[in-house]
Design an enzyme around this catalytic site. Structure first.
Site, PDB file in Angstrom:
ATOM      1  N   ASP A  77      -7.849   4.485   9.921  1.00 52.73           N
ATOM      2  CA  ASP A  77      -8.864   4.410   9.122  1.00 52.73           C
ATOM      3  C   ASP A  77      -8.734   3.445   8.258  1.00 52.73           C
ATOM      4  O   ASP A  77      -7.292   2.974   7.936  1.00 52.73           O
ATOM      5  CB  ASP A  77      -9.093   5.826   8.510  1.00 52.73           C
ATOM      6  N   HIS A 222      -3.387   5.289   9.383  1.00 52.35           N
ATOM      7  CA  HIS A 222      -4.079   4.239   8.467  1.00 52.35           C
ATOM      8  C   HIS A 222      -3.578   2.909   8.698  1.00 52.35           C
ATOM      9  O   HIS A 222      -2.691   2.530   9.072  1.00 52.35           O
ATOM     10  CB  HIS A 222      -3.877   4.837   6.987  1.00 52.35           C
TER      11      HIS A 222
END
Length: 268
Positions: A77, A222
């Site tokens: 993400d 991430h």
């Protein structure tokens, strides 16, 4: 291939109607104050559900693999970033692992070359909002839809159209369902995360992931650059350990294979 279900009442709507139908006859009993109990329980459910990423209380949410699928999908993400995305792509290529990048539209618009690199390496892309506003689900329906649409438009200009939206921090709301329906998108969250705070908490990252990971999981990691060179070196070391172990001990598959439907389509 799994297809969109026809529109139906959400569990939230059904629960609300049940609470109301229960409260009405209770209001005529000897203790009418008991009518507030089912309504209060419904309100508590509405307050808690947005913060449960696996919850489909307000709208259908895909958070893990389709029934019978035992692989694991990697998702990253918040990117892309010049300081971190190329590192991730190099490591994924080294271990020959597929991934899906849920990108922020503002970042994608600033770094189209990184979107091109992600696609060129065979990875897929999802929509993760335009500015990663943590309060996005509290905005008006019009603002929510416009934010998601803006990212769709940015990515369409780069040759791809995501079919899935992952809300910032995995938080949902009743407003998300009509916004996604208008854009022909589905909601996706995750079934495994380690609360790495956007690569701000990366010590023992590999061990924390491997301790929790189960077949069928959609793993959330991430794409944010760590805060310092020292932290970046640790992040790279942890990723080497994690991806190496995953490639040897687990079956890592494209997200589309795990959920049994496409994640994106070519545009233009």
């Amino acid at each position: 291939m799994r297809r969109h279900r026809p529109w139906s009442f959400s569990p939230a709507a059904k629960t609300g109607m049940a609470a109301l139908l229960t409260a009405i006859p209770l209001g005529f009993t000897a203790a009418p104050q008991t009518a507030a109990v089912p309504l209060a329980l419904f309100l508590l459910a509405c307050l808690a559900a947005p913060f449960l990423p696996r919850s489909s209380f307000f709208l259908p949410v895909i958070c893990r693999g389709a029934p019978g699928r035992k692989g694991i999908a990697l998702t990253f993400d918040d990117g892309p970033f010049p300081a971190s995305t190329p590192i991730l792509l190099e490591l994924l290529a080294h271990y020959r692992l597929p991934a899906t990048f849920f990108v922020v539209g503002e970042q994608a618009a600033a770094h189209p070359e990184l979107i091109a690199a992600i696609l060129a390496q065979g990875h897929t892309i999802g929509n993760h909002s335009y500015r990663h506003d943590h309060l996005l689900m509290l905005r008006s329906c019009e603002t929510l839809e416009a934010d998601i649409r803006q990212t769709q438009d940015v990515l369409a200009g780069m040759g791809t159209r995501p079919l899935f939206f992952r809300p910032p921090i995995g938080i949902t709301s009743p407003r998300l369902r009509p916004a996604l329906a208008s854009l022909n998108l589905q909601a996706m969250t995750f079934s495994c995360r380690i609360f790495d705070r956007g690569n701000r908490k990366i010590r023992h990252l590999a061990a924390r992931v491997l301790r929790q990971l189960q077949p069928g999981d959609i793993l959330l990691l991430h794409d944010n650059p760590p805060a310092s060179e020292e932290e970046t070196a640790l992040w790279v070391q942890q990723l080497h350990c994690l991806l190496g172990r995953l490639s040897q001990e687990h079956r890592i598959v494209p997200l589309a294979d795990l959920i049994d439907q496409p994640v994106m389509v070519a545009e233009g």
